[in-house]
Design an enzyme around this catalytic site. Structure first.
Site, PDB file in Angstrom:
ATOM      1  N   LYS A   1       0.810  -1.228   0.000  1.00  0.00           N
ATOM      2  CA  LYS A   1       0.000   0.000   0.000  1.00  0.00           C
ATOM      3  C   LYS A   1       0.840   1.273   0.000  1.00  0.00           C
ATOM      4  O   LYS A   1       0.400   2.305  -0.490  1.00  0.00           O
ATOM      5  CB  LYS A   1      -0.930   0.009   1.213  1.00  0.00           C
ATOM      6  CG  LYS A   1      -0.190   0.160   2.530  1.00  0.00           C
ATOM      7  CD  LYS A   1      -1.095   0.122   3.735  1.00  0.00           C
ATOM      8  CE  LYS A   1      -0.252   0.290   4.989  1.00  0.00           C
ATOM      9  NZ  LYS A   1      -0.770  -0.441   6.129  1.00  0.00           N
TER      10      LYS A   1
ATOM     11  N   ARG B   1      -7.247  -0.429  17.200  1.00  0.00           N
ATOM     12  CA  ARG B   1      -7.732  -0.173  15.856  1.00  0.00           C
ATOM     13  C   ARG B   1      -8.698  -1.313  15.562  1.00  0.00           C
ATOM     14  O   ARG B   1      -9.686  -1.447  16.289  1.00  0.00           O
ATOM     15  CB  ARG B   1      -6.579  -0.041  14.852  1.00  0.00           C
ATOM     16  CG  ARG B   1      -7.010   0.708  13.587  1.00  0.00           C
ATOM     17  CD  ARG B   1      -5.894   0.941  12.599  1.00  0.00           C
ATOM     18  NE  ARG B   1      -5.465  -0.306  11.964  1.00  0.00           N
ATOM     19  CZ  ARG B   1      -4.515  -0.391  11.043  1.00  0.00           C
ATOM     20  NH1 ARG B   1      -3.882   0.698  10.650  1.00  0.00           N
ATOM     21  NH2 ARG B   1      -4.172  -1.550  10.518  1.00  0.00           N
TER      22      ARG B   1
END
Ligand code: PLP
Length: 358
Positions: A36, A131
């Protein structure tokens, strides 16, 4: 037309990839390379393949689709927990995915059945970074039988992520949780969980120390391969190239100016009120690139003596007082890139990406 340049040395990426792949393989761990950070550019993926990496991961289905169209046969893990409306594309493009929510898992399962597939999933466990992931045993006991009921997915792994939101560091304790939960789930619900996935780069420290709990057999890593750096762990990795990615911008102004702005100070372009230390009059170079091109704080000038002092949307300001009068208007200044610099530069429409091989 002028554009700042992101230069990628694919030979250095291959060397880093090979070194880390071999290091992990010797310890029974599969290195899953996270793409990414460079928008899954095929040239960089090919460089990683040349280094022996065979397992890839990305947070964006768009990147995964483009990478697979450019290089057929890649094996890709989707590492951002998907949205319900992505379910069809998850099954179509990702070979497997990280998951944490039953509504999404059900949608993925239904999509898989429609496509005549069984989609393997890795369930995320939140060990404290806050998260993504199932938090605590009660939540796990709630979701486990529900996953069993989803005929289109197979729970093949457990994963954890630290160092991203909560800046929690990986530890023996928070990683060993995966081993314990694998045994618990396999025994109580009859799953065949075999993959235990940790990440990102900061988890390498445990492998280096020899303290990685036995059973952890996948590491999702981007930063170490790309930049030889561990930002969360605040260190550079010895023996890895740190400058495979370089940003270049041309000097368009060179003038001596005071280091403190003159006049009453309001907010800067971002709405912040920064401090300006008084270092006297200094020679400053303005380069034609800015926040629309690159995350300037992740740039380090490679010219000895040069220092990055700030940026606006279109200008980088570099202190070149201590560069011995070498810098001229029209020169290209070169900067070593960290993670966020490349993330921005490869997604900016204004940067020219150039590939170099050695
Ligand atoms: C980005 C990411 C990684 C890779 O982290 P690096 O610090 O680049 O090594 C691993 N896992 C997940 C879920 C991520 O989002």
């Amino acid at each position: 037309m002028y554009a700042p340049i992101l230069e990628i040395d694919t030979k250095k990426v291959t060397e880093n990839a090979k070194k880390l792949h071999d290091f992990c393989a010797q310890r029974g761990v599969e290195l899953t390379f996270v793409t990414k950070g460079f928008s899954a550019r095929p040239e960089v993926i090919r460089a990683a393949l040349a280094g022996g990496i065979t397992s890839f991961a990305d947070s964006r289905l768009k990147n995964i689709r483009a990478a697979k169209q450019a290089i057929p046969g890649l094996k890709y893990l989707l590492i951002r927990i998907p949205a319900i409306m992505e379910a069809e594309d998850v099954v179509r493009w990702a070979d497997w995915s990280l998951q944490s929510q039953i509504e999404v898992i059900r949608a993925v399962s239904e999509a898989a059945l429609r496509q005549g597939k069984i989609h393997p999933i890795i369930l995320m466990i939140d060990v404290g970074d806050l998260r993504e992931g199932v938090f605590g045993r009660a939540q796990l006991d709630e979701i486990a039988p529900q996953i069993k009921d989803c005929a289109g997915v197979e729970l093949v792994g457990l994963g954890t992520n630290v160092g991203c939101y909560g800046s929690v560091l990986p530890s023996v304790e928070n990683t060993a949780v995966l081993v314990e939960l694998r045994d618990y789930l396999n025994k109580k619900y009859g799953f065949s969980i075999s993959v235990l996935s940790a990440g990102g780069t900061c988890a390498l420290k445990l492998l280096e120390d020899g303290s990685m709990p036995a059973g952890i057999n996948q590491l999702r890593v981007g930063e170490a391969v790309l930049y030889g750096e561990d930002t969360t762990g605040n260190r550079f990795l010895e023996g890895y190239h740190q400058d495979a990615f370089r940003f270049k911008a041309q000097v368009v102004e060179l003038r001596r100016k005071p280091s403190v702005p003159i006049g009453e100070l309001g907010r800067d372009g971002k709405g912040d009120t920064p401090e300006y230390p008084d270092r006297g009059v200094r020679l400053r170079a303005i380069c034609a690139a800015g926040k629309q091109d690159v995350a300037w704080a992740a740039l380090t000038p490679m010219l000895p003596g040069a220092e990055m002092i700030g940026a606006s949307s279109d200008h980088l300001i570099v202190d070149v007082e201590d560069c011995g009068g070498q810098v001229q208007v029209g020169d290209w200044l070169t900067f070593r890139c960290g993670y966020m610099a490349v993330l921005d530069a490869t997604t900016s429409a204004y940067v020219d990406v150039q590939i170099r091989e050695g």
